[in-house]
Motif scaffolding. Structure first.
Motif, PDB file in Angstrom:
ATOM      1  N   ALA A 125       0.827  -1.206   0.000  1.00 16.49           N
ATOM      2  CA  ALA A 125       0.000   0.000   0.000  1.00 16.49           C
ATOM      3  C   ALA A 125       0.865   1.261   0.000  1.00 16.49           C
ATOM      4  O   ALA A 125       0.541   2.237  -0.686  1.00 16.49           O
ATOM      5  N   ALA A 126       1.970   1.255   0.747  1.00 14.58           N
ATOM      6  CA  ALA A 126       2.859   2.422   0.775  1.00 14.58           C
ATOM      7  C   ALA A 126       3.442   2.694  -0.607  1.00 14.58           C
ATOM      8  O   ALA A 126       3.572   3.853  -1.015  1.00 14.58           O
ATOM      9  N   ARG A 154      11.099  -0.663   8.464  1.00 17.90           N
ATOM     10  CA  ARG A 154      11.349  -1.661   7.403  1.00 17.90           C
ATOM     11  C   ARG A 154      10.452  -1.402   6.196  1.00 17.90           C
ATOM     12  O   ARG A 154      10.869  -1.545   5.058  1.00 17.90           O
ATOM     13  N   VAL A 155       9.196  -1.022   6.464  1.00 20.65           N
ATOM     14  CA  VAL A 155       8.271  -0.697   5.375  1.00 20.65           C
ATOM     15  C   VAL A 155       8.843   0.439   4.538  1.00 20.65           C
ATOM     16  O   VAL A 155       8.829   0.390   3.305  1.00 20.65           O
ATOM     17  N   ALA A 156       9.356   1.468   5.186  1.00 22.65           N
ATOM     18  CA  ALA A 156       9.915   2.620   4.465  1.00 22.65           C
ATOM     19  C   ALA A 156      11.006   2.171   3.495  1.00 22.65           C
ATOM     20  O   ALA A 156      11.001   2.548   2.317  1.00 22.65           O
ATOM     21  N   VAL A 157      11.919   1.364   3.967  1.00 22.33           N
ATOM     22  CA  VAL A 157      13.029   0.907   3.126  1.00 22.33           C
ATOM     23  C   VAL A 157      12.519  -0.001   2.006  1.00 22.33           C
ATOM     24  O   VAL A 157      12.894   0.166   0.839  1.00 22.33           O
ATOM     25  N   SER A 162      14.367   6.583   1.019  1.00 20.42           N
ATOM     26  CA  SER A 162      15.759   6.726   1.462  1.00 20.42           C
ATOM     27  C   SER A 162      15.802   7.322   2.862  1.00 20.42           C
ATOM     28  O   SER A 162      15.112   8.318   3.134  1.00 20.42           O
ATOM     29  N   PRO A 163      16.636   6.750   3.738  1.00 18.41           N
ATOM     30  CA  PRO A 163      16.767   7.332   5.074  1.00 18.41           C
ATOM     31  C   PRO A 163      17.523   8.660   5.006  1.00 18.41           C
ATOM     32  O   PRO A 163      18.473   8.797   4.235  1.00 18.41           O
ATOM     33  N   TYR A 183      12.412   9.533   6.307  1.00 21.79           N
ATOM     34  CA  TYR A 183      12.689   8.920   5.005  1.00 21.79           C
ATOM     35  C   TYR A 183      12.036   9.775   3.930  1.00 21.79           C
ATOM     36  O   TYR A 183      11.059  10.463   4.194  1.00 21.79           O
ATOM     37  N   SER A 184      12.560   9.689   2.720  1.00 19.70           N
ATOM     38  CA  SER A 184      11.932  10.434   1.624  1.00 19.70           C
ATOM     39  C   SER A 184      11.980   9.629   0.344  1.00 19.70           C
ATOM     40  O   SER A 184      12.819   8.745   0.163  1.00 19.70           O
ATOM     41  N   LEU A 185      11.054   9.982  -0.539  1.00 23.27           N
ATOM     42  CA  LEU A 185      11.001   9.422  -1.888  1.00 23.27           C
ATOM     43  C   LEU A 185      10.859  10.604  -2.830  1.00 23.27           C
ATOM     44  O   LEU A 185       9.966  11.444  -2.646  1.00 23.27           O
ATOM     45  N   LEU A 186      11.741  10.690  -3.821  1.00 26.83           N
ATOM     46  CA  LEU A 186      11.737  11.760  -4.813  1.00 26.83           C
ATOM     47  C   LEU A 186      11.423  11.170  -6.184  1.00 26.83           C
ATOM     48  O   LEU A 186      11.677   9.987  -6.430  1.00 26.83           O
TER      49      LEU A 186
END
Length: 191
Positions: A125-126, A154-157, A162-163, A183-186
């Motif tokens: 879902a993420a 763990r879900v974020a990674v 990215s941490p 964490y971020s996603l670009l």
């Protein structure tokens, strides 16, 4: 954009993955939302409605009927009930919040129902929510998790975030405060 200006309203959309359908909350979700958010494991990391205040069925009713739809129409974010495509049972709540329209930044937040943990639903879902946000033109999707919440980190990674570091003493919990791992996603991360 000032507080007096209208923020864009997020579109009402349904997202689908291999196993999940992410849709608006409905009346039939109230009991499962209550069971999800009153679960001690969720309450440990998500202090809703506020630190020291228990989560009630009335709060779940308000969320499904009023608060979740209002977040979308106010432009603050978008909230989805994640349900199994096969059974239709709620497996969690996923959403975008704290949206900063001028900067095109938003944050993903989620909670997984106790009966759905350990199946990879949170990552699935993420990924769907964060990719949708990037497709809408967001230039940064943030995910913040309490440093001790290893499952959420763990879900974020696994979802490709990215941490970046730690916001110290950034979030109140029911029992004190915690640091948040950021964490971020670009868009460039998806090329």
């Amino acid at each position: 954009m000032t507080d007096t200006q209208t923020r864009p309203m997020m579109p009402s959309v349904i997202l689908e993955t291999e196993r999940l359908r992410l849709r608006a909350f409905v009346e039939a979700d109230i009991d499962d939302v209550f069971r999800t958010y009153s679960d001690p494991a969720v309450q440990r990391w998500v202090p809703l409605p506020a630190p020291g205040v228990p989560y009630t069925r009335e709060i779940a009713e308000h969320w499904c009927r009023e608060a979740a739809p209002a977040l979308r129409t106010s432009g603050d974010g978008q909230q989805w009930a994640a349900v199994e495509r096969e059974s239709g049972r709620l497996v969690g709540a996923f959403g975008l919040l704290r949206t900063q329209w001028p900067a095109m930044i938003t944050e993903i937040g989620y909670a997984v129902s106790p009966w759905a943990r350990g199946r990879g639903y949170a990552t699935e879902a993420a990924v769907a929510v964060s990719r949708w946000a990037v497709d809408q033109g967001f230039q940064r999707v943030e995910l913040k998790a309490a440093v001790g919440n290893t499952a959420s980190r763990r879900v974020a990674v696994r979802a490709g975030f990215s941490p970046e570091g730690v916001e110290r003493n950034a979030m109140p919990l029911h029992e004190g405060r915690t640091h948040l791992a950021v964490y971020s996603l670009l868009p460039a991360d998806l090329l």
